[in-house]
Enzyme design. Structure first.
Site, PDB file in Angstrom:
ATOM      1  N   TYR A 117       0.875  -1.169   0.000  1.00 17.86           N
ATOM      2  CA  TYR A 117       0.000   0.000   0.000  1.00 17.86           C
ATOM      3  C   TYR A 117       0.915   1.222   0.000  1.00 17.86           C
ATOM      4  CZ  TYR A 117      -3.940  -2.992   1.461  1.00 17.86           C
ATOM      5  OH  TYR A 117      -4.920  -3.949   1.528  1.00 17.86           O
ATOM      6  N   PRO A 144     -12.075   0.499  -0.268  1.00 21.38           N
ATOM      7  CA  PRO A 144     -11.341  -0.769  -0.345  1.00 21.38           C
ATOM      8  C   PRO A 144      -9.984  -0.788   0.367  1.00 21.38           C
ATOM      9  CG  PRO A 144     -11.270   0.363  -2.449  1.00 21.38           C
ATOM     10  CD  PRO A 144     -12.198   1.146  -1.580  1.00 21.38           C
TER      11      PRO A 144
HETATM   12  C1  PHB Z   1      -7.356  -6.619  -4.438  1.00 21.56           C
HETATM   13  O1  PHB Z   1      -6.502  -7.502  -4.577  1.00 21.56           O
HETATM   14  O2  PHB Z   1      -8.227  -6.416  -5.319  1.00 21.56           O
HETATM   15  C2  PHB Z   1      -7.322  -5.774  -3.229  1.00 21.56           C
HETATM   16  C3  PHB Z   1      -6.422  -6.072  -2.217  1.00 21.56           C
HETATM   17  C4  PHB Z   1      -6.363  -5.282  -1.093  1.00 21.56           C
HETATM   18  C5  PHB Z   1      -7.203  -4.206  -0.966  1.00 21.56           C
HETATM   19  C6  PHB Z   1      -8.141  -3.908  -1.966  1.00 21.56           C
HETATM   20  C7  PHB Z   1      -8.182  -4.694  -3.107  1.00 21.56           C
HETATM   21  O3  PHB Z   1      -7.148  -3.418   0.133  1.00 21.56           O
END
Ligand code: PHB
Ligand code: APR
Length: 395
Positions: A201, A293
């Site tokens: 991230y 997300p």
């Molecule tokens: C994903 O792999 O699509 C994914 C992974 C982690 C997240 C959001 C999406 O926080």
């Protein structure tokens, strides 16, 4: 038609609930507006908390997950051109997450339901729940032009954010809480090896970026984009260039690019409705709440609602404990709000909120520097990321 639990929606919530009830001998029918293929064509999240993995095991759908899923015991945060690993296992007494796509979970659940002989009616129109505050609710729907009626004891509204279930509750009985963020995520799926073994991230002055994966050979990447952005304006090349610029140099240097299999933009939203039930209707998953997300909580939160409703239905049908029915909403909401908090916080510290606001940007940097440099901070991230414990119906 008659059943014990009518389930509206065959996304992960409806299918997982249906499978658990089926195995417990509680009769249920799923009504889904779309076709099975359409449901499977939606590319969604891919990180499963330990609690969801355990629930999938209980539902008997662990074979392919154990073979193909990737257990991860760490996750990385990147900022200021450096990377900090959050050792999930070390900070949570050995807990992990499982990287396994929602599409695969859905496929496994559909196959299991077919094998168990559970009934799912796909491509039904105009689904309407009725008499929710009576002892005899029912659902009407149209199938091949004919109107049909499904009588039931309870209705599980597993029909997502845009579904009919939440809308069938009188508006004055609901309170909604919402925050809409001024940006979206542009996602790209490709058959390329992931840039790193663990998720990254990344906070960057150009905006947030995320490196994720579906398998050793399939990657999923995201970059933060303004809400007005059009996916047609993003060639694969433009996407890869932008992603590279937002990653620490050593990560960018390892990035393997390739043609996209899918590209789409999703807005970010926090949303909760209270209460999550009305009479004999229960709202489950995205029908009741949305998280941005960042933190990978959407699917996992749906699973924890399913867990609560499943345990409640066991109590009702096996022990006659209808007195517990009113506790569904409060039990779910305790955990929902904590996941909302974590998702909002992760979103707040990692995204670019405005061009002008220098103070906010410095606060983000300071917060990241602080939490990643403190054992307490790392523990907070780790225990939320692997998933907080499921709430019991009774203390
Ligand atoms: C994903 O792999 O699509 C994914 C992974 C982690 C997240 C959001 C999406 O926080
Ligand atoms: N009648 C019947 N089915 C409906 C209706 C309706 N009126 N409205 C929606 N549906 C169906 C949709 O077609 C979809 O298949 O309900 C299903 C809802 O599925 P999801 O939107 O995937 O919601 P849910 O099952 O709660 O899944 C949890 O968490 O954050 C997310 O990505 C995550 O989608 C996942 C969700």
């Amino acid at each position: 038609m008659k059943t014990q639990v009518a389930i509206i929606g065959a996304g992960p919530s409806g299918l997982l609930l249906g499978q658990l009830l089926q195995r417990a001998g509680i009769d249920n029918v799923i009504l889904e507006r779309r076709s099975g293929e359409y449901v499977l064509s939606r590319i969604r999240a891919g990180v499963l908390e330990q609690g969801m993995v355990d629930l999938l095991r209980e539902a008997g759908v662990d074979r392919r997950m154990d073979k193909e899923g990737l257990p991860h015991d760490g996750v990385e945060l990147a900022f200021d051109n450096r990377r900090v690993r959050v050792d999930l296992a070390a900070h949570t007494g050995g807990k992990q997450v499982m990287v396994y796509g929602q599409t695969e979970v859905t496929r496994d659940l559909m196959e299991a339901r077919e094998a168990e002989g559970g009934q799912t009616l796909y491509e039904v129109d105009n689904v309407q729940p009725h008499d929710l505050d009576s002892d005899a609710p029912y659902v009407t729907f149209e199938q091949s032009g004919e109107t049909r009626r499904l009588d039931c004891d309870y209705i599980a509204g597993c029909d997502g954010f845009h579904g009919v279930s939440r809308q069938s509750i009188p508006a004055e009985r609901l309170k909604t809480f919402e925050r809409v963020y001024p940006f979206g995520w542009l996602g790209l799926l490709s058959d390329t090896p992931p840039v790193s073994d663990e998720l990254i991230y990344a906070r960057h002055e150009r905006g947030f970026a995320l490196c994720s994966m579906r398998s050793q050979t399939r990657s999923r990447y995201y970059v933060q984009v303004p809400l007005e952005e059009k996916v047609e304006d993003w060639s694969d090349e433009r996407f890869w260039d932008e992603l590279r610029r937002r990653l620490p140099e050593d990560v960018a240097a390892n990035l393997v690019t390739g043609p996209s299999l899918e590209k789409s933009i999703a807005p970010l939203r926090s949303f909760v409705v209270e209460p999550m039930q009305y009479g004999r209707l229960f709202l489950v998953g995205d029908a009741a709440h949305i998280v941005p997300p960042t933190g990978a909580k959407g699917l996992n939160l749906a699973a924890s609602d399913v867990n609560t409703l499943y345990r409640l239905m066991l109590k009702v049908y096996r022990e006659g404990r209808t007195d517990l029915v009113p506790r569904y909403s409060q039990t779910c909401l305790k955990r929902v709000w904590k996941a909302e908090r974590f998702s909002w916080w992760m979103t707040s510290i990692l995204h670019k909120f405005s061009e002008e606001e220098d103070f906010g940007a410095r606060m983000q940097q300071a917060e990241l520097d602080y939490v990643t440099g403190s054992e307490a901070g790392l523990t907070t991230i780790a225990e939320n990321y692997v998933g907080l414990p499921y709430e019991p119906l009774e203390d």
